[in-house]
Scaffold this active site. Sequence first.
Site, PDB file in Angstrom:
ATOM      1  N   HIS A 288      75.374  -5.823  33.902  1.00 37.84           N
ATOM      2  CA  HIS A 288      76.138  -4.913  33.034  1.00 37.84           C
ATOM      3  C   HIS A 288      75.164  -3.879  32.473  1.00 37.84           C
ATOM      4  O   HIS A 288      74.230  -4.220  31.754  1.00 37.84           O
ATOM      5  CB  HIS A 288      76.822  -5.692  31.910  1.00 37.84           C
ATOM      6  CG  HIS A 288      77.959  -6.539  32.396  1.00 37.84           C
ATOM      7  ND1 HIS A 288      78.265  -7.754  31.862  1.00 37.84           N
ATOM      8  CD2 HIS A 288      78.871  -6.299  33.386  1.00 37.84           C
ATOM      9  CE1 HIS A 288      79.328  -8.257  32.508  1.00 37.84           C
ATOM     10  NE2 HIS A 288      79.702  -7.393  33.428  1.00 37.84           N
TER      11      HIS A 288
ATOM     12  N   GLU B 175      73.682  -3.380  28.710  1.00 43.78           N
ATOM     13  CA  GLU B 175      73.045  -4.509  28.026  1.00 43.78           C
ATOM     14  C   GLU B 175      71.536  -4.425  28.204  1.00 43.78           C
ATOM     15  O   GLU B 175      70.909  -5.220  28.896  1.00 43.78           O
ATOM     16  CB  GLU B 175      73.652  -5.817  28.566  1.00 43.78           C
ATOM     17  CG  GLU B 175      75.155  -5.875  28.303  1.00 43.78           C
ATOM     18  CD  GLU B 175      75.913  -6.950  29.079  1.00 43.78           C
ATOM     19  OE1 GLU B 175      75.279  -7.755  29.783  1.00 43.78           O
ATOM     20  OE2 GLU B 175      77.156  -6.981  28.976  1.00 43.78           O
TER      21      GLU B 175
ATOM     22  N   HIS C 274      72.417 -11.497  30.053  1.00 46.83           N
ATOM     23  CA  HIS C 274      73.365 -10.517  29.534  1.00 46.83           C
ATOM     24  C   HIS C 274      73.127 -10.370  28.039  1.00 46.83           C
ATOM     25  O   HIS C 274      72.364 -11.109  27.438  1.00 46.83           O
ATOM     26  CB  HIS C 274      74.807 -11.024  29.710  1.00 46.83           C
ATOM     27  CG  HIS C 274      75.295 -11.026  31.119  1.00 46.83           C
ATOM     28  ND1 HIS C 274      76.305 -10.205  31.541  1.00 46.83           N
ATOM     29  CD2 HIS C 274      74.923 -11.748  32.205  1.00 46.83           C
ATOM     30  CE1 HIS C 274      76.537 -10.430  32.828  1.00 46.83           C
ATOM     31  NE2 HIS C 274      75.715 -11.364  33.255  1.00 46.83           N
TER      32      HIS C 274
ATOM     33  N   ARG D 183      79.173   0.282  31.506  1.00 46.19           N
ATOM     34  CA  ARG D 183      79.027  -1.147  31.834  1.00 46.19           C
ATOM     35  C   ARG D 183      79.057  -1.421  33.343  1.00 46.19           C
ATOM     36  O   ARG D 183      78.368  -2.292  33.844  1.00 46.19           O
ATOM     37  CB  ARG D 183      80.194  -1.886  31.169  1.00 46.19           C
ATOM     38  CG  ARG D 183      80.432  -3.325  31.608  1.00 46.19           C
ATOM     39  CD  ARG D 183      81.663  -3.867  30.874  1.00 46.19           C
ATOM     40  NE  ARG D 183      82.150  -5.131  31.394  1.00 46.19           N
ATOM     41  CZ  ARG D 183      81.846  -6.322  30.876  1.00 46.19           C
ATOM     42  NH1 ARG D 183      81.005  -6.417  29.870  1.00 46.19           N
ATOM     43  NH2 ARG D 183      82.363  -7.422  31.377  1.00 46.19           N
TER      44      ARG D 183
ATOM     45  N   GLU E  62      73.553 -15.065  27.043  1.00 43.46           N
ATOM     46  CA  GLU E  62      74.011 -13.865  26.334  1.00 43.46           C
ATOM     47  C   GLU E  62      73.041 -13.696  25.177  1.00 43.46           C
ATOM     48  O   GLU E  62      73.061 -14.472  24.214  1.00 43.46           O
ATOM     49  CB  GLU E  62      75.442 -14.042  25.809  1.00 43.46           C
ATOM     50  CG  GLU E  62      76.509 -14.114  26.887  1.00 43.46           C
ATOM     51  CD  GLU E  62      76.942 -12.745  27.398  1.00 43.46           C
ATOM     52  OE1 GLU E  62      76.494 -11.717  26.841  1.00 43.46           O
ATOM     53  OE2 GLU E  62      77.733 -12.709  28.353  1.00 43.46           O
TER      54      GLU E  62
HETATM   55 ZN   LIG Z   1      77.275  -8.763  30.365  1.00 44.22          ZN
END
Ligand SMILES: [Zn+2]
Length: 412
Positions: free
Chosen positions: A172, A175, A296, A228, A371
């Site tokens: 993404h 990020e 991420h 993204r 994350e």
């Molecule tokens: Zn992501």
Amino acid sequence: MNFCNIIGLVFLAIAVTLVYSDPVRFDNYKVFSVIPHKQKDLEILNFFKKSQYDFWTDFKGLSKGVHIMVAPHQENEFVEILSRNGISFELYIENIQRLIDNEKLTRASSEFDFKNYHRISVINEYLGALAAKYSQVEVVIGGRSYEGRNITGVKVSYKKGNPIIVIEGGIHAREWIAPSTVLYLLTQLLTSTDKKVRHLAEDYDWHIFPSVNPDGYEYTHTKNRLWRKTRQPGKLCVGADANRNWDAHWAEAGASSSECSETYAGSKAFSEIETKTLSEYIEKISKDLHGYIAFHSYSQVLLIPYGHTIEHLDNYDDLLQIGKKAVKAVSQRYGTKYDVGSITEIMYPASGGSMDWVKAAFKVPITYTYELRDTGRHGFVLPPEQIIPTGEEILDSLVALFEEAENIGYKR
Ligand SMILES: [Zn+2]
């Protein structure tokens, strides 16, 4: 056509060029955390989603905040609808452009360092420089992008016959802390003198890809900081969500069939050249693949497969036990709190992700998605001062993760 018309057209052309070449600005764009308490509140959230509001995080369960970006022209409508329906909300980010401007202040260096977020060319030069300096490092190409870039990474190998761990970052584009953290981990694997880090570095082979969506990543630097998706044009809108595009229960859950959505799954599984070519690379090394870790942001959670079901499949129990040690280790240095669990349990259904594909296709034992920081006060625009602390605590976490995996029998 008279002279004035020609001059007019020239000015129009210049104006159009200016409009399309200037980066998108986010002046007075806000991020709100909306807290749904009743089932009925979900209808309102769905209305916002259908109206193309950008959801920075998705619905995670009742009484848990959903982070939604609100443009200045949407703010009255947004606040009025929530107030009228008695739904509680809190302002998280007052002005996204201010965060972006602050991030830029330190973004001066064309030399690679951990004080800045860097362009893809600077990152790739750094990878090349590491390969030139360390005989254990080799530049590898994990695949290609729609715009013709390579998905550049490195292989780190201290000896023959090691099991392989793949590290993926930046699928993404916005990020930014993900590629930076991956590069920090890589650097430590090469330079740290800590015994446990040396074990990790030398007794496994590493295939490390800081930015597997290079077109999107470059676009976040030049045109739209909050992009993204990939950059392959569709009929109406550009790009697909590259982490909904893998052939793992593709488009079943938490993905959109609408081209303009941020979670558009693509026209079919592996419609994006980035996921297609990277999957072919992974397949080639799958025989010795022991671990796959994706990075991420944001939310501070450690995710276990799968994103299409709430069932606990494969070695979920082991991964949970290992994951608990890994998140305990994240918090040791700076007190950063992470949760651990399956994608559907602690985030939201999201099928077609890379980790799920790797797990299901090759039964790879150790599979996680981090994350990273934070929990929404900066969201995707995490200040660059947090690159090093994030890298440090994630290295602590990875050491603990593979230590616990070895303890419970996932031998090298
Ligand atoms: Zn992501």
